[in-house]
Motif scaffolding. Structure first.
Motif, PDB file in Angstrom:
ATOM      1  N   THR A   1       0.832  -1.200   0.000  1.00 54.61           N
ATOM      2  CA  THR A   1       0.000   0.000   0.000  1.00 54.61           C
ATOM      3  C   THR A   1       0.870   1.256   0.000  1.00 54.61           C
ATOM      4  OG1 THR A   1      -1.693  -1.217   1.226  1.00 54.61           O
ATOM      5  CG2 THR A   1      -1.920   1.176   1.140  1.00 54.61           C
ATOM      6  N   LYS A   2       1.983   1.216   0.734  1.00 55.87           N
ATOM      7  CA  LYS A   2       2.891   2.368   0.708  1.00 55.87           C
ATOM      8  C   LYS A   2       3.371   2.648  -0.711  1.00 55.87           C
ATOM      9  CE  LYS A   2       4.688   2.306   5.412  1.00 55.87           C
ATOM     10  NZ  LYS A   2       5.858   2.203   6.288  1.00 55.87           N
ATOM     11  N   ARG A   3       3.700   1.614  -1.444  1.00 55.37           N
ATOM     12  CA  ARG A   3       4.167   1.809  -2.814  1.00 55.37           C
ATOM     13  C   ARG A   3       3.070   2.436  -3.675  1.00 55.37           C
ATOM     14  NH1 ARG A   3       8.957  -1.866  -3.301  1.00 55.37           N
ATOM     15  NH2 ARG A   3       8.847  -1.810  -5.570  1.00 55.37           N
ATOM     16  N   ARG A   4       1.836   1.985  -3.474  1.00 51.22           N
ATOM     17  CA  ARG A   4       0.731   2.564  -4.250  1.00 51.22           C
ATOM     18  C   ARG A   4       0.519   4.036  -3.882  1.00 51.22           C
ATOM     19  NH1 ARG A   4      -1.765  -2.383  -2.977  1.00 51.22           N
ATOM     20  NH2 ARG A   4      -3.203  -1.396  -1.501  1.00 51.22           N
ATOM     21  N   VAL A   5       0.664   4.345  -2.605  1.00 48.17           N
ATOM     22  CA  VAL A   5       0.505   5.736  -2.161  1.00 48.17           C
ATOM     23  C   VAL A   5       1.599   6.615  -2.757  1.00 48.17           C
ATOM     24  CG1 VAL A   5       0.706   7.254  -0.151  1.00 48.17           C
ATOM     25  CG2 VAL A   5      -0.780   5.256  -0.056  1.00 48.17           C
ATOM     26  N   VAL A   6       2.843   6.145  -2.705  1.00 48.05           N
ATOM     27  CA  VAL A   6       3.935   6.930  -3.284  1.00 48.05           C
ATOM     28  C   VAL A   6       3.750   7.060  -4.793  1.00 48.05           C
ATOM     29  CG1 VAL A   6       6.441   7.080  -3.612  1.00 48.05           C
ATOM     30  CG2 VAL A   6       5.514   6.348  -1.406  1.00 48.05           C
ATOM     31  N   ASP A   7       3.263   6.011  -5.443  1.00 45.59           N
ATOM     32  CA  ASP A   7       2.971   6.107  -6.887  1.00 45.59           C
ATOM     33  C   ASP A   7       1.951   7.210  -7.154  1.00 45.59           C
ATOM     34  OD1 ASP A   7       4.708   4.085  -7.618  1.00 45.59           O
ATOM     35  OD2 ASP A   7       3.161   2.518  -7.645  1.00 45.59           O
ATOM     36  N   LEU A   8       0.919   7.296  -6.318  1.00 46.97           N
ATOM     37  CA  LEU A   8      -0.089   8.342  -6.491  1.00 46.97           C
ATOM     38  C   LEU A   8       0.530   9.722  -6.289  1.00 46.97           C
ATOM     39  CD1 LEU A   8      -2.997   9.391  -6.789  1.00 46.97           C
ATOM     40  CD2 LEU A   8      -3.291   8.997  -4.330  1.00 46.97           C
ATOM     41  N   ILE A   9       1.360   9.863  -5.266  1.00 45.08           N
ATOM     42  CA  ILE A   9       2.014  11.156  -5.022  1.00 45.08           C
ATOM     43  C   ILE A   9       2.893  11.534  -6.206  1.00 45.08           C
ATOM     44  CG2 ILE A   9       3.701  12.337  -3.555  1.00 45.08           C
ATOM     45  CD1 ILE A   9       2.551  10.689  -1.192  1.00 45.08           C
ATOM     46  N   ILE A  10       3.615  10.574  -6.745  1.00 46.92           N
ATOM     47  CA  ILE A  10       4.451  10.831  -7.928  1.00 46.92           C
ATOM     48  C   ILE A  10       3.586  11.275  -9.100  1.00 46.92           C
ATOM     49  CG2 ILE A  10       5.922   9.744  -9.668  1.00 46.92           C
ATOM     50  CD1 ILE A  10       6.952   7.880  -7.413  1.00 46.92           C
ATOM     51  N   GLU A  11       2.506  10.550  -9.340  1.00 49.03           N
ATOM     52  CA  GLU A  11       1.623  10.849 -10.478  1.00 49.03           C
ATOM     53  C   GLU A  11       1.025  12.246 -10.376  1.00 49.03           C
ATOM     54  OE1 GLU A  11      -2.766   9.376 -12.038  1.00 49.03           O
ATOM     55  OE2 GLU A  11      -1.491   7.962 -10.937  1.00 49.03           O
ATOM     56  N   ARG A  12       0.509  12.589  -9.205  1.00 47.80           N
ATOM     57  CA  ARG A  12      -0.126  13.894  -9.057  1.00 47.80           C
ATOM     58  C   ARG A  12       0.910  15.020  -9.055  1.00 47.80           C
ATOM     59  NH1 ARG A  12      -5.544  14.068  -7.591  1.00 47.80           N
ATOM     60  NH2 ARG A  12      -5.244  16.246  -8.206  1.00 47.80           N
ATOM     61  N   THR A  13       2.082  14.756  -8.487  1.00 49.61           N
ATOM     62  CA  THR A  13       3.142  15.769  -8.503  1.00 49.61           C
ATOM     63  C   THR A  13       3.606  16.016  -9.927  1.00 49.61           C
ATOM     64  OG1 THR A  13       3.880  15.084  -6.298  1.00 49.61           O
ATOM     65  CG2 THR A  13       5.432  16.364  -7.625  1.00 49.61           C
ATOM     66  N   ALA A  14       3.785  14.950 -10.689  1.00 50.85           N
ATOM     67  CA  ALA A  14       4.210  15.092 -12.090  1.00 50.85           C
ATOM     68  C   ALA A  14       3.196  15.912 -12.877  1.00 50.85           C
ATOM     69  CB  ALA A  14       4.407  13.719 -12.718  1.00 50.85           C
ATOM     70  N   ASP A  15       1.916  15.710 -12.591  1.00 53.29           N
ATOM     71  CA  ASP A  15       0.874  16.497 -13.261  1.00 53.29           C
ATOM     72  C   ASP A  15       0.997  17.977 -12.907  1.00 53.29           C
ATOM     73  OD1 ASP A  15      -1.775  16.938 -14.611  1.00 53.29           O
ATOM     74  OD2 ASP A  15      -2.351  17.430 -12.549  1.00 53.29           O
ATOM     75  N   PHE A  16       1.209  18.288 -11.635  1.00 52.71           N
ATOM     76  CA  PHE A  16       1.417  19.683 -11.228  1.00 52.71           C
ATOM     77  C   PHE A  16       2.616  20.285 -11.957  1.00 52.71           C
ATOM     78  CE2 PHE A  16      -0.621  19.937  -6.688  1.00 52.71           C
ATOM     79  CZ  PHE A  16      -1.869  19.729  -7.248  1.00 52.71           C
ATOM     80  N   CYS A  17       3.701  19.513 -12.035  1.00 52.69           N
ATOM     81  CA  CYS A  17       4.924  20.012 -12.675  1.00 52.69           C
ATOM     82  C   CYS A  17       4.707  20.239 -14.162  1.00 52.69           C
ATOM     83  CB  CYS A  17       6.071  19.028 -12.455  1.00 52.69           C
ATOM     84  SG  CYS A  17       6.615  18.895 -10.726  1.00 52.69           S
ATOM     85  N   ARG A  18       4.026  19.315 -14.836  1.00 55.97           N
ATOM     86  CA  ARG A  18       3.761  19.476 -16.279  1.00 55.97           C
ATOM     87  C   ARG A  18       2.965  20.740 -16.558  1.00 55.97           C
ATOM     88  NH1 ARG A  18       3.087  13.747 -16.249  1.00 55.97           N
ATOM     89  NH2 ARG A  18       0.878  14.010 -15.760  1.00 55.97           N
ATOM     90  N   ARG A  19       2.070  21.064 -15.649  1.00 54.19           N
ATOM     91  CA  ARG A  19       1.229  22.254 -15.840  1.00 54.19           C
ATOM     92  C   ARG A  19       1.858  23.531 -15.281  1.00 54.19           C
ATOM     93  NH1 ARG A  19      -3.993  21.768 -13.360  1.00 54.19           N
ATOM     94  NH2 ARG A  19      -3.406  19.964 -12.107  1.00 54.19           N
ATOM     95  N   GLY A  20       3.077  23.415 -14.750  1.00 54.30           N
ATOM     96  CA  GLY A  20       3.806  24.588 -14.299  1.00 54.30           C
ATOM     97  C   GLY A  20       3.176  25.293 -13.111  1.00 54.30           C
ATOM     98  N   LEU A  21       2.566  24.543 -12.199  1.00 48.88           N
ATOM     99  CA  LEU A  21       1.886  25.157 -11.068  1.00 48.88           C
ATOM    100  C   LEU A  21       2.839  25.628  -9.970  1.00 48.88           C
ATOM    101  CD1 LEU A  21      -1.277  22.892 -10.661  1.00 48.88           C
ATOM    102  CD2 LEU A  21      -0.924  24.910 -12.100  1.00 48.88           C
TER     103      LEU A  21
END
Length: 388
Positions: free
Chosen positions: A221-241
């Motif tokens: 579950t920790k790995r899935r949580v970190v995967d989610l954090i990575i995914e959402r962070t990458a989205d923020f970064c792509r959009r230049g937030l």
């Protein structure tokens, strides 16, 4: 602290100068000061076991100023006012302004419920660099964890009041089995409310948090949580937030993300590894220290069962740099003392044995393997080492 946003995007962030120091004698540590035990909430996972009122014998204003003088003399760059709830200390603003005058960057860790509009303005005018507000889920769950109805609503108002005066503000979220499903909604909240930063804390079961030991996530579950954090962070970064997304108290995250990047972006992975080497992994007892309301000094805010000295008796720098306490020496050269998986891990250069307070809390042994590590034996080289 590990900046996931920097690892994924390379963006410049406020903590870079502290995390990626290069050469020369290091300055004093970032210091967390639990300035009072008083708190208006009753959070189930409070590592400080805060109470409704202040503890008898807390540092007086004059003693606190002498303590801050000692921090300045020791080259401490940042003083984090924590608690309890630091805003319940009557001389809070006087001490914040004093730290600022002494060349120390004041920041705050708060539950946010007391930040009315006029308080937000005073925080901004006092020169506070950052306000971290603790939220551990959406409304119903957060209030249940903090044992006060309306805590979420009041904290959100406090955040909005900071945003309104352009005060840098962020969230602090402690991950448990009970609340990890709210993490996606926390990302939505950060974007919707114009919040600058969010820190996701891995659970450390000390203080009142002992009762939540069974609330830590299993490795999958920790790995899935970190995967989610990575995914959402990458989205923020792509959009230049420009949001800063960090995880705290588990350097397994550093290795996990590095291994992912090595598969998908080798050149970026190399840059990230160099940053992580400069940080050096967990820095309890070196890059971070803590002081409680009585003036006792500790290796970090979660290791308050190992006092190193007291600022009423010695200046902070004499305690910190004097190295008379054996635990400080051990923490600064800990690799030979680590046991089991931690002692055999191939990633000690960027992890440094992870979080000792969590190992001691679970196993009763300060140098035992950190139970919070979710990496496989194969990933850390333990199976290979054991069979050699």
């Amino acid at each position: 602290m590990l900046s996931i946003s920097k690892m994924l995007s390379g963006q410049e962030e406020t903590g870079d100068a502290l995390r990626y120091r290069s050469t020369g004698r290091p300055p004093g540590p970032v210091v967390v000061w639990n300035s009072t035990r008083a708190c208006n909430l009753r959070c189930r996972h409070c590592y400080a076991s805060a109470t409704a009122g202040p503890a008898e014998g807390e540092l007086s204003t004059a003693e606190a100023k002498r303590f801050i003088d000692g921090l300045a003399k020791a080259g401490v760059p940042v003083l984090l006012f924590s608690g309890g709830e630091p805003l319940m200390r009557p001389d809070f603003f006087e001490l914040v302004e004093y730290a600022k005058e002494r060349g120390i960057r004041p920041v705050i860790s708060t539950n946010g419920t007391l930040i009315a509009p006029e308080v937000a303005r005073r925080i901004k005018e006092a020169g506070v660099g950052y306000v971290g507000v603790s939220l551990d889920g959406l409304e119903e769950l957060n209030d249940r964890m903090r044992k006060v109805e309306g805590a979420f609503r009041m904290a959100l108002e406090g955040i909005r009041n900071c945003v309104a005066v352009d005060q840098r503000v962020g969230l602090r979220f402690t991950i448990t089995r009970e609340n990890y499903r709210d993490i996606a909604a926390i990302f939505d909240l950060v974007e919707r409310e114009g919040i600058n930063r969010v820190c996701f804390y891995h659970l450390v079961s000390v203080g009142r948090g002992v009762s939540l030991r069974d609330q830590d996530l299993d490795p999958a579950t920790k790995r899935r949580v970190v995967d989610l954090i990575i995914e959402r962070t990458a989205d923020f970064c792509r959009r230049g937030l420009g949001k800063e997304i960090l995880t705290v108290d588990n350097h397994a995250d550093a290795v996990y993300i590095y291994l992912k990047l090595r598969q998908t972006a080798p050149e970026q992975a190399e840059r990230v590894y160099n940053w992580l080497k400069q940080t050096g992994g967990n820095r309890s007892g070196s890059g971070i220290g803590a002081v409680d309301w009585f003036g006792n000094v500790y290796p970090d805010q979660f290791t308050q069962n190992h006092p190193l000295g007291n600022v009423r008796e010695q200046e902070f720098g004499e305690i910190w740099f004097g190295e008379t306490h054996p635990l400080l020496k051990q923490l600064r050269d800990r690799k030979p003392l680590l046991k089991g998986r931690c002692g055999s891990c191939r990633w000690l250069e960027i992890c440094n044995g992870n979080f000792r307070a969590r190992a001691e809390a679970v196993y009763g042994d300060f140098w035992a393997p950190d139970p919070g590590c979710y990496l496989t034996d194969e990933e850390i080289g333990f199976a290979v080492h054991s069979s050699a």
